[in-house]
Design a protein around this motif. Sequence first.
Motif, PDB file in Angstrom:
ATOM      1  N   GLU B  30       0.829  -1.201   0.000  1.00  0.00           N
ATOM      2  CA  GLU B  30       0.000   0.000   0.000  1.00  0.00           C
ATOM      3  C   GLU B  30       0.860   1.246   0.000  1.00  0.00           C
ATOM      4  O   GLU B  30       2.048   1.205   0.330  1.00  0.00           O
ATOM      5  N   ASP B  31       0.228   2.367  -0.390  1.00  0.00           N
ATOM      6  CA  ASP B  31       0.918   3.651  -0.373  1.00  0.00           C
ATOM      7  C   ASP B  31       0.466   4.427   0.848  1.00  0.00           C
ATOM      8  O   ASP B  31      -0.683   4.327   1.256  1.00  0.00           O
ATOM      9  N   ASN B  32       1.384   5.196   1.444  1.00  0.00           N
ATOM     10  CA  ASN B  32       1.022   6.089   2.553  1.00  0.00           C
ATOM     11  C   ASN B  32       1.456   7.495   2.164  1.00  0.00           C
ATOM     12  O   ASN B  32       2.643   7.805   2.169  1.00  0.00           O
ATOM     13  N   ASP B 190      -5.813   6.088  -1.063  1.00  0.00           N
ATOM     14  CA  ASP B 190      -7.000   5.318  -0.721  1.00  0.00           C
ATOM     15  C   ASP B 190      -6.866   3.922  -1.327  1.00  0.00           C
ATOM     16  O   ASP B 190      -6.356   3.756  -2.430  1.00  0.00           O
ATOM     17  N   LYS B 191      -7.328   2.939  -0.599  1.00  0.00           N
ATOM     18  CA  LYS B 191      -7.147   1.565  -1.093  1.00  0.00           C
ATOM     19  C   LYS B 191      -8.007   1.285  -2.318  1.00  0.00           C
ATOM     20  O   LYS B 191      -7.763   0.327  -3.045  1.00  0.00           O
ATOM     21  N   ALA B 192      -9.012   2.134  -2.582  1.00  0.00           N
ATOM     22  CA  ALA B 192      -9.810   1.956  -3.787  1.00  0.00           C
ATOM     23  C   ALA B 192      -9.090   2.516  -5.020  1.00  0.00           C
ATOM     24  O   ALA B 192      -9.440   2.194  -6.152  1.00  0.00           O
ATOM     25  N   ILE B 193      -8.086   3.376  -4.822  1.00  0.00           N
ATOM     26  CA  ILE B 193      -7.292   3.919  -5.935  1.00  0.00           C
ATOM     27  C   ILE B 193      -6.137   2.978  -6.262  1.00  0.00           C
ATOM     28  O   ILE B 193      -5.732   2.815  -7.407  1.00  0.00           O
ATOM     29  N   TYR B 194      -5.648   2.323  -5.204  1.00  0.00           N
ATOM     30  CA  TYR B 194      -4.472   1.455  -5.320  1.00  0.00           C
ATOM     31  C   TYR B 194      -4.511   0.522  -6.528  1.00  0.00           C
ATOM     32  O   TYR B 194      -3.523   0.442  -7.282  1.00  0.00           O
ATOM     33  N   PRO B 195      -5.638  -0.183  -6.795  1.00  0.00           N
ATOM     34  CA  PRO B 195      -5.630  -1.122  -7.926  1.00  0.00           C
ATOM     35  C   PRO B 195      -5.387  -0.428  -9.263  1.00  0.00           C
ATOM     36  O   PRO B 195      -4.949  -1.073 -10.212  1.00  0.00           O
ATOM     37  N   TYR B 196      -5.656   0.890  -9.335  1.00  0.00           N
ATOM     38  CA  TYR B 196      -5.516   1.593 -10.610  1.00  0.00           C
ATOM     39  C   TYR B 196      -4.135   2.230 -10.789  1.00  0.00           C
ATOM     40  O   TYR B 196      -3.867   2.818 -11.824  1.00  0.00           O
ATOM     41  N   LEU B 218     -11.539  -5.881  -7.036  1.00  0.00           N
ATOM     42  CA  LEU B 218     -12.349  -4.689  -6.849  1.00  0.00           C
ATOM     43  C   LEU B 218     -13.764  -5.158  -6.553  1.00  0.00           C
ATOM     44  O   LEU B 218     -14.446  -5.680  -7.428  1.00  0.00           O
ATOM     45  N   LEU B 219     -14.189  -4.983  -5.337  1.00  0.00           N
ATOM     46  CA  LEU B 219     -15.438  -5.621  -4.928  1.00  0.00           C
ATOM     47  C   LEU B 219     -16.671  -4.908  -5.462  1.00  0.00           C
ATOM     48  O   LEU B 219     -17.780  -5.406  -5.341  1.00  0.00           O
ATOM     49  N   TRP B 220     -16.477  -3.735  -6.076  1.00  0.00           N
ATOM     50  CA  TRP B 220     -17.625  -3.050  -6.692  1.00  0.00           C
ATOM     51  C   TRP B 220     -17.831  -3.515  -8.141  1.00  0.00           C
ATOM     52  O   TRP B 220     -18.780  -3.119  -8.771  1.00  0.00           O
ATOM     53  N   ALA B 272     -16.724   0.008  -0.165  1.00  0.00           N
ATOM     54  CA  ALA B 272     -15.953   0.280   1.054  1.00  0.00           C
ATOM     55  C   ALA B 272     -14.852  -0.750   1.287  1.00  0.00           C
ATOM     56  O   ALA B 272     -14.105  -0.654   2.251  1.00  0.00           O
ATOM     57  N   TRP B 273     -14.734  -1.742   0.385  1.00  0.00           N
ATOM     58  CA  TRP B 273     -13.793  -2.838   0.653  1.00  0.00           C
ATOM     59  C   TRP B 273     -12.995  -3.229  -0.587  1.00  0.00           C
ATOM     60  O   TRP B 273     -13.459  -3.070  -1.706  1.00  0.00           O
ATOM     61  N   ILE B 274     -11.796  -3.730  -0.353  1.00  0.00           N
ATOM     62  CA  ILE B 274     -11.080  -4.463  -1.397  1.00  0.00           C
ATOM     63  C   ILE B 274     -10.677  -5.807  -0.810  1.00  0.00           C
ATOM     64  O   ILE B 274     -10.633  -5.972   0.417  1.00  0.00           O
ATOM     65  N   ALA B 275     -10.409  -6.772  -1.688  1.00  0.00           N
ATOM     66  CA  ALA B 275      -9.891  -8.062  -1.232  1.00  0.00           C
ATOM     67  C   ALA B 275      -8.591  -8.334  -1.967  1.00  0.00           C
ATOM     68  O   ALA B 275      -8.445  -7.958  -3.138  1.00  0.00           O
TER      69      ALA B 275
END
Lengths: 320, 348
Positions: B30-32, B190-196, B218-220, B272-275
């Motif tokens: 992950e990025d911080n 944000d962990k939802a941006i991470y996959p991109y 991407l759970l969405w 709200a989630w990633i796996a």
Amino acid sequence: MLARHAEDLFWAGRYLERAEDTARLLDVTYHGLLEGGASEAGMAWQEVLDALQLSHLFRARHRHVTAEAVEAFLVLDESHTSSIAASIGRARENGRNVREHLSTELWEALNSTYLELRAEGRAEELAAHPHEFYRRVRSRCQLVAGAAAETMPRLDAWRFLLLGRLVERAEMTCRLLRVRAPRAAGDEHQDEIHYWLVMLNAVSALESYARRFGAEITPTRVLELLVLSPEFPRSVLFCLRAAETQLGALEGGVAAPSVRRALSRMRAELEYQDVAVLLERGAEDALERTRRGIAQIAERIETCFFATGPSPERHVYESI
Amino acid sequence: VGIRVPHGARCLVAGIDLVRDADGTYRVLEDNLRTPSGISYVLENRAALARVMPALSARHRIRPVHHYASSLLASLQSIAPKARGSKPRVVVLTPGIFNSAYFEHAFLARQLGAELVEGRDLVVESHTVYARTTKGLERVDVIYRRVDDAFVDPAVFRPDSVLGVPGLMGALRAGNVGLANSLGCGVADDKAIYPYVPALIRYYLGEEAILSNVDTYLLWEPEQREAALARLHELVVKPVAASGGYGIVMGPQATDEQLEICRKEILADPRAWIAQELVQLSSHPTVIDGRLEPRHIDLRPFVLSGERIEVVPGGLTRVALPRGSFIVNSSQGGGSKDTWVLAEPELH
């Protein structure tokens, strides 16, 4: 430096001094009674409370003025800010807020003093060996002061810390003397002399006194040493002179000149004070006036250096 | 939000969490990019090891990390308002002594030679930031803030925040003060941006990412969600907006009941989630009760951006102290290790 940091340092100095002075006062009271007989015990402890102006607070917690109750109240009771434990706790808390301004040695001395006082079994130790206990508090406070003196650069952080100590010490000396001042004017009874002995001991002044005046103890000379001596480091004049130096060396301060003037005026007044005149006009009043003057100067230091800028509540968001 | 930043340096301090998988490949976990912490441990671990094992340190050509503070100061000064001359005043903004990273804030302030301030020490007047000092109000040019976005300016964001400075946004928009990291960096980590992120690198830089991501669902996306829900007991599920290891569900170690709760939460709010596939974090010999035992680790190198970009040659190696645990976060009881980057051997 940041106003908030300066304030924390100033109060760290005050609390440290308060803890040390309280330990000194309790130690000599306890041992003074052992030597002087127990008949006066209640009165002596009452005078301790009067000197510290804590009688009212004490009455809210204890019914009778006994050695045990006063010691419990002034040593380990943290429900008010004047006990030794609370003072050391606050000094350490303030020190932690300004950790980056303290030398590591000073911080370690302060922190270990705090931890030692919190260790288990303090209450038992106090009951079993009060002298050992008080002596340790005193030498711990001196260790902190020594670490500060030997490792802090002579910059504003040091000056505020020292100013706090000096102001508190000067005020405390006034308080101690004031309690017995009404009886200072005339007779020199044996039990009175005993009290003045205790008083001198409380501020480590007995040796200085003997060297200067010999073994005969009179209230006049005690006052002369503890109020007007320019050499003795716990006298009121000495503290004011030292505070004047530190205040003069501080940078800036919006209204600093007026605080300096007030302090210098007070110092000069004591400088040229004749102890006989002081007694003649009533030592109690004079001491209370001096004490109040010192308290006012402390307040003015606060408004001058610590209350800069608008209060945070006043801000309204300006859109651009 | 209309805030221009000198040389586009919005994220001055980044901490990228890396792991090594079963094949020995380094991957970005992950990025911080908000207020990454841990650099003080990097510096203190190095100093401690040099004291305890001087001979070991002397035998190797270890690249130094102790210049971190001067690099950070240079980065921070580079975002000062231009007109403020060569000696801009930098402060470190902390939430206060009750914050778990307060030690680091004080440590960095000491090393930077900067004042460590709290929100109440700063005042904004005429869109300019001042510090309350014993000499009156003094202008502040750069704020290295360790306070979260939402608390930075109670006049704009959370009105109940006592940690921030009312009016700071106005000063930022007027260009009268530099803020590091910039507001909004949290969007990027944000962990939802991470996959991109690999796709972003490809699009903006025309390069392939050197370090690949951990495989992420991407759970969405309905198909990916179905696939993930079928294998929930093998995967790691993370809330997108949290950090510090909070809210993570480790599939293989979770009870059926926990997995069922997790499944319901995902279905209720898939965004709200990633796996992620469980990465078998590499392990490292670690002294436990006087014996060496393997413990799982990850690595957080730090990246400073300003006029130039510098990767600190070292990093925070975090270690999960309970046997078999994969959670290395210090907020969850993790430890840390000194980490060396060796210089090229000298040529004779």
